[in-house]
Design a protein around this motif. Structure first.
Motif, PDB file in Angstrom:
ATOM      1  N   ASP A  12      26.987 -96.288 125.945  1.00  7.94           N
ATOM      2  CA  ASP A  12      27.430 -97.621 126.339  1.00  7.94           C
ATOM      3  C   ASP A  12      28.082 -98.287 125.124  1.00  7.94           C
ATOM      4  O   ASP A  12      27.401 -98.739 124.211  1.00  7.94           O
ATOM      5  CB  ASP A  12      26.236 -98.440 126.835  1.00  7.94           C
ATOM      6  CG  ASP A  12      26.620 -99.810 127.346  1.00  7.94           C
ATOM      7  OD1 ASP A  12      27.575-100.411 126.803  1.00  7.94           O
ATOM      8  OD2 ASP A  12      25.946-100.296 128.276  1.00  7.94           O
ATOM      9  N   GLU A  13      29.425 -98.326 125.127  1.00 11.65           N
ATOM     10  CA  GLU A  13      30.151 -98.853 123.972  1.00 11.65           C
ATOM     11  C   GLU A  13      29.793-100.304 123.671  1.00 11.65           C
ATOM     12  O   GLU A  13      29.756-100.703 122.506  1.00 11.65           O
ATOM     13  CB  GLU A  13      31.658 -98.706 124.178  1.00 11.65           C
ATOM     14  CG  GLU A  13      32.103 -97.267 124.153  1.00 11.65           C
ATOM     15  CD  GLU A  13      33.615 -97.104 124.269  1.00 11.65           C
ATOM     16  OE1 GLU A  13      34.353 -98.012 123.831  1.00 11.65           O
ATOM     17  OE2 GLU A  13      34.037 -96.064 124.790  1.00 11.65           O
ATOM     18  N   GLY A  14      29.533-101.107 124.696  1.00  8.10           N
ATOM     19  CA  GLY A  14      29.165-102.503 124.481  1.00  8.10           C
ATOM     20  C   GLY A  14      27.874-102.631 123.703  1.00  8.10           C
ATOM     21  O   GLY A  14      27.764-103.461 122.788  1.00  8.10           O
ATOM     22  N   ILE A  15      26.885-101.815 124.056  1.00 11.94           N
ATOM     23  CA  ILE A  15      25.605-101.841 123.338  1.00 11.94           C
ATOM     24  C   ILE A  15      25.799-101.353 121.907  1.00 11.94           C
ATOM     25  O   ILE A  15      25.312-101.963 120.958  1.00 11.94           O
ATOM     26  CB  ILE A  15      24.540-101.012 124.084  1.00 11.94           C
ATOM     27  CG1 ILE A  15      24.116-101.781 125.325  1.00 11.94           C
ATOM     28  CG2 ILE A  15      23.349-100.707 123.174  1.00 11.94           C
ATOM     29  CD1 ILE A  15      23.035-101.152 126.136  1.00 11.94           C
ATOM     30  N   ALA A  18      27.566-104.127 119.853  1.00 14.38           N
ATOM     31  CA  ALA A  18      26.709-105.287 119.579  1.00 14.38           C
ATOM     32  C   ALA A  18      25.614-104.938 118.581  1.00 14.38           C
ATOM     33  O   ALA A  18      25.369-105.688 117.616  1.00 14.38           O
ATOM     34  CB  ALA A  18      26.092-105.802 120.881  1.00 14.38           C
ATOM     35  N   VAL A  19      24.958-103.810 118.790  1.00 15.70           N
ATOM     36  CA  VAL A  19      23.851-103.420 117.901  1.00 15.70           C
ATOM     37  C   VAL A  19      24.389-103.086 116.510  1.00 15.70           C
ATOM     38  O   VAL A  19      23.788-103.472 115.500  1.00 15.70           O
ATOM     39  CB  VAL A  19      23.049-102.249 118.510  1.00 15.70           C
ATOM     40  CG1 VAL A  19      22.027-101.713 117.525  1.00 15.70           C
ATOM     41  CG2 VAL A  19      22.365-102.700 119.798  1.00 15.70           C
ATOM     42  N   THR A  20      25.527-102.415 116.444  1.00 14.76           N
ATOM     43  CA  THR A  20      26.138-102.096 115.146  1.00 14.76           C
ATOM     44  C   THR A  20      26.419-103.378 114.370  1.00 14.76           C
ATOM     45  O   THR A  20      26.079-103.487 113.184  1.00 14.76           O
ATOM     46  CB  THR A  20      27.433-101.288 115.332  1.00 14.76           C
ATOM     47  OG1 THR A  20      27.120-100.028 115.927  1.00 14.76           O
ATOM     48  CG2 THR A  20      28.132-101.046 113.992  1.00 14.76           C
ATOM     49  N   GLU A  24      24.582-104.242 110.868  1.00 15.08           N
ATOM     50  CA  GLU A  24      25.381-104.334 109.649  1.00 15.08           C
ATOM     51  C   GLU A  24      25.221-105.701 108.987  1.00 15.08           C
ATOM     52  O   GLU A  24      25.128-105.784 107.758  1.00 15.08           O
ATOM     53  CB  GLU A  24      26.852-104.030 109.948  1.00 15.08           C
ATOM     54  CG  GLU A  24      27.082-102.552 110.205  1.00 15.08           C
ATOM     55  CD  GLU A  24      28.515-102.189 110.555  1.00 15.08           C
ATOM     56  OE1 GLU A  24      28.828-100.981 110.508  1.00 15.08           O
ATOM     57  OE2 GLU A  24      29.314-103.089 110.899  1.00 15.08           O
ATOM     58  N   VAL A  25      25.160-106.766 109.796  1.00 15.26           N
ATOM     59  CA  VAL A  25      24.933-108.103 109.245  1.00 15.26           C
ATOM     60  C   VAL A  25      23.580-108.150 108.522  1.00 15.26           C
ATOM     61  O   VAL A  25      23.434-108.814 107.502  1.00 15.26           O
ATOM     62  CB  VAL A  25      25.003-109.177 110.366  1.00 15.26           C
ATOM     63  CG1 VAL A  25      24.425-110.510 109.914  1.00 15.26           C
ATOM     64  CG2 VAL A  25      26.437-109.353 110.844  1.00 15.26           C
ATOM     65  N   MET A  26      22.613-107.399 109.036  1.00 12.57           N
ATOM     66  CA  MET A  26      21.282-107.367 108.419  1.00 12.57           C
ATOM     67  C   MET A  26      21.225-106.435 107.199  1.00 12.57           C
ATOM     68  O   MET A  26      20.176-106.285 106.579  1.00 12.57           O
ATOM     69  CB  MET A  26      20.233-106.934 109.454  1.00 12.57           C
ATOM     70  CG  MET A  26      20.112-107.879 110.641  1.00 12.57           C
ATOM     71  SD  MET A  26      19.805-109.607 110.202  1.00 12.57           S
ATOM     72  CE  MET A  26      18.197-109.496 109.463  1.00 12.57           C
ATOM     73  N   GLU A 106      16.260-108.120 123.752  1.00 12.24           N
ATOM     74  CA  GLU A 106      16.610-109.201 122.837  1.00 12.24           C
ATOM     75  C   GLU A 106      16.860-108.598 121.455  1.00 12.24           C
ATOM     76  O   GLU A 106      16.109-107.728 121.009  1.00 12.24           O
ATOM     77  CB  GLU A 106      15.459-110.220 122.746  1.00 12.24           C
ATOM     78  CG  GLU A 106      15.159-110.942 124.042  1.00 12.24           C
ATOM     79  CD  GLU A 106      16.289-111.858 124.467  1.00 12.24           C
ATOM     80  OE1 GLU A 106      16.944-112.456 123.583  1.00 12.24           O
ATOM     81  OE2 GLU A 106      16.519-111.970 125.683  1.00 12.24           O
ATOM     82  N   MET A 107      17.903-109.069 120.788  1.00 11.85           N
ATOM     83  CA  MET A 107      18.221-108.535 119.456  1.00 11.85           C
ATOM     84  C   MET A 107      17.077-108.765 118.475  1.00 11.85           C
ATOM     85  O   MET A 107      16.809-107.918 117.631  1.00 11.85           O
ATOM     86  CB  MET A 107      19.521-109.147 118.914  1.00 11.85           C
ATOM     87  CG  MET A 107      20.750-108.557 119.542  1.00 11.85           C
ATOM     88  SD  MET A 107      20.905-106.787 119.230  1.00 11.85           S
ATOM     89  CE  MET A 107      22.322-106.433 120.253  1.00 11.85           C
TER      90      MET A 107
END
Length: 119
Positions: A12-15, A18-20, A24-26, A106-107
């Protein structure tokens, strides 16, 4: 110790996107594959954690998980299995997954599990 590497294996490219972005921000280094058949090759780069979808492009993530957990070279890498189907949680854990998350998630919950599995 350097940046922790996380491999995302989900079709699922959307997942994945979003998760990437969140990981990466973290501060995590992220690699990904949309192809279940490419997971074993991707693991050769020695990620610190694998986020593995149960159903992807004709491959059962539980089989991939069993294969990795049965290989002394990779068995210590924690695997967080993800699925839209909550009724397969136990089979994911039985396959050797260290933890399980149901989609959608939830993220914050994902980040808590990632942090726990990496520390």
């Amino acid at each position: 110790m350097g940046t922790k590497k996380i491999l995302i294996a989900d079709d699922d490219e959307g997942i994945v996107d979003a998760v990437t972005m969140i990981l990466e921000v973290m501060g995590y280094e992220v690699a990904y594959t949309y192809d279940g058949g490419a997971v074993i090759d991707a693991v050769k780069d020695r990620p610190d954690l694998i986020l593995l979808d149960i159903w992807m492009s004709g491959h059962d993530g539980r089989d991939i998980c069993r294969q990795l957990k049965g290989d002394p070279q990779y068995q210590e890498i924690p695997i967080l299995m993800i699925s839209a189907s909550r009724d397969i949680r136990q089979s994911a854990l039985d396959a050797g997954a260290n933890d399980f998350m149901e989609k959608p998630f939830e993220m914050d919950s994902l980040l808590d599990k990632v942090d726990f599995l990496l520390n």
